[in-house]
Design a protein around this motif. Structure first.
Motif, mmCIF file in Angstrom:
data_model
loop_
_atom_site.group_PDB
_atom_site.id
_atom_site.type_symbol
_atom_site.label_atom_id
_atom_site.label_comp_id
_atom_site.label_asym_id
_atom_site.label_seq_id
_atom_site.Cartn_x
_atom_site.Cartn_y
_atom_site.Cartn_z
ATOM 1 N N CYS A 128 8.251 -15.342 5.405
ATOM 2 C CA CYS A 128 7.705 -15.314 4.048
ATOM 3 C C CYS A 128 7.161 -16.676 3.639
ATOM 4 O O CYS A 128 6.477 -16.794 2.618
ATOM 5 N N GLU A 177 2.833 -12.890 -4.048
ATOM 6 C CA GLU A 177 2.661 -11.450 -4.225
ATOM 7 C C GLU A 177 1.262 -11.003 -3.803
ATOM 8 O O GLU A 177 1.102 -9.992 -3.109
ATOM 9 N N GLN A 180 0.912 -11.331 -0.020
ATOM 10 C CA GLN A 180 1.652 -10.261 0.637
ATOM 11 C C GLN A 180 0.861 -8.955 0.590
ATOM 12 O O GLN A 180 0.830 -8.187 1.564
ATOM 13 N N GLY A 181 0.210 -8.700 -0.542
ATOM 14 C CA GLY A 181 -0.627 -7.505 -0.658
ATOM 15 C C GLY A 181 -1.757 -7.508 0.352
ATOM 16 O O GLY A 181 -2.087 -6.464 0.944
ATOM 17 N N TYR A 183 -1.717 -9.097 3.322
ATOM 18 C CA TYR A 183 -1.133 -8.877 4.649
ATOM 19 C C TYR A 183 -0.820 -7.401 4.880
ATOM 20 O O TYR A 183 -1.059 -6.861 5.969
ATOM 21 N N ASP A 184 -0.272 -6.736 3.869
ATOM 22 C CA ASP A 184 0.048 -5.311 4.004
ATOM 23 C C ASP A 184 -1.216 -4.487 4.238
ATOM 24 O O ASP A 184 -1.236 -3.575 5.077
ATOM 25 N N HIS A 185 -2.271 -4.819 3.485
ATOM 26 C CA HIS A 185 -3.542 -4.102 3.623
ATOM 27 C C HIS A 185 -4.155 -4.352 5.001
ATOM 28 O O HIS A 185 -4.629 -3.424 5.680
ATOM 29 N N GLU A 187 -2.614 -5.217 7.788
ATOM 30 C CA GLU A 187 -1.828 -4.540 8.823
ATOM 31 C C GLU A 187 -2.171 -3.050 8.884
ATOM 32 O O GLU A 187 -2.321 -2.478 9.968
ATOM 33 N N GLN A 188 -2.321 -2.439 7.716
ATOM 34 C CA GLN A 188 -2.652 -1.014 7.652
ATOM 35 C C GLN A 188 -3.983 -0.729 8.343
ATOM 36 O O GLN A 188 -4.102 0.222 9.134
ATOM 37 N N MET A 205 1.624 -9.549 13.525
ATOM 38 C CA MET A 205 1.360 -9.913 12.138
ATOM 39 C C MET A 205 2.060 -11.223 11.778
ATOM 40 O O MET A 205 1.577 -11.983 10.938
ATOM 41 N N ARG A 209 0.298 -14.294 9.868
ATOM 42 C CA ARG A 209 0.884 -14.950 8.694
ATOM 43 C C ARG A 209 1.004 -16.460 8.927
ATOM 44 O O ARG A 209 0.717 -17.274 8.034
ATOM 45 N N ARG A 226 -9.832 -10.185 1.701
ATOM 46 C CA ARG A 226 -9.502 -8.804 1.345
ATOM 47 C C ARG A 226 -10.774 -7.970 1.214
ATOM 48 O O ARG A 226 -10.787 -6.778 1.555
#
Length: 250
Positions: A128, A177, A180-181, A183-185, A187-188, A205, A209, A226
């Motif tokens: 993190c 935050e 992190q959003g 990174y999640d996107h 990865e998806q 991932m 990061r 993004r």
């Protein structure tokens, strides 16, 4: 100068009230006010903690308690995690407290994360962070008590803040935050196009990061990245009918 409002001290699963109280005390000594405690294994506001806090009971009583490290870091633009050991499998920059201090003070909100007394932070928790902080010690006995480690880092933060010449390049830093959003996107989408596979996604991932964490991306740069991911996602959805002149305007 009386306070350092930009830096948050985060304790993960502290086990001893004496340590928590002592940390509140040294934070007040060095002008820090924001104490966050993640899933404490003791009563962080109990009688023993209050006794060891002495005149810093206000720091203790205002401490935020949460069961999620992500919540504690949500609005932080820079996050450093402390380690007492070598972490060979994480490609994160390693700083001394003195080197880390100006970087933590250079953004509107930063966090310094400390792990459990007996085993520190897990690799997932370290991931993190944008960087790691390790206190140099003698090889004969390198282990520091949690409250002692916090005291050393708080002292370096205060000393740096008092030195008007101590600066570090800063831009419009991105919050934990928001990053992190992204990174999640990412990865998806990488899973969707087959660049990542479910059984290796976490490790790959982690490298992404680490790469971006070392770059300290600004809010505008993360928005650009993004946007690129969204464009890839759009292209996947319209792959059957896409042509050079059908991309949506940017």
């Amino acid at each position: 100068m009386d306070t350092l409002p930009a830096v948050r001290i985060v304790l993960v699963e502290p086990q001893g009230e004496i340590n928590v109280g002592s940390i509140a005390r040294v934070m007040k000594n060095m002008g820090l006010q924001q104490l966050w405690i993640v899933s404490p294994r003791c009563d962080p506001k109990g009688e023993l903690a209050r006794r060891w806090a002495v005149h810093a009971e206000d720091v203790l009583q205002q401490a935020r308690i949460t069961d999620s490290l992500a919540t504690a870091l949500a609005d932080c633009q820079r996050v450093f995690a402390t380690v007492g050991r070598e972490v060979a499998d994480l490609a994160l920059p390693l700083w001394t407290p003195r080197q880390a201090a100006p970087q933590l003070l250079a953004v509107p909100q930063s966090a310094l994360v400390f792990g459990r007394e007996d085993r520190g932070l897990t690799n997932a928790e370290l991931e993190c962070a944008h960087g790691l902080v390790q206190i140099p010690t003698a090889n004969a006995y390198p282990s520091l008590n949690l409250a002692q480690a916090v005291a050393v880092c708080c002292y370096e933060l205060w000393l740096t803040a008092c030195d008007s010449a101590a600066t570090f390049p800063q831009g419009s830093a991105v919050s934990f935050e928001r990053l992190q959003g992204f990174y999640d996107h990412l990865e998806q989408v990488l899973l969707q196009i087959g660049f990542l596979y479910p059984h290796t996604a976490a490790s790959r991932m982690a490298k992404v990061r680490s790469l971006l964490g070392r770059a300290y991306p600004t809010d505008a740069e993360v928005a650009l990245l993004r946007g690129m991911v969204r464009q890839v996602e759009w292209a996947i959805q319209h792959a059957a009918t896409i042509s050079a002149d059908t991309f949506p305007p940017q």
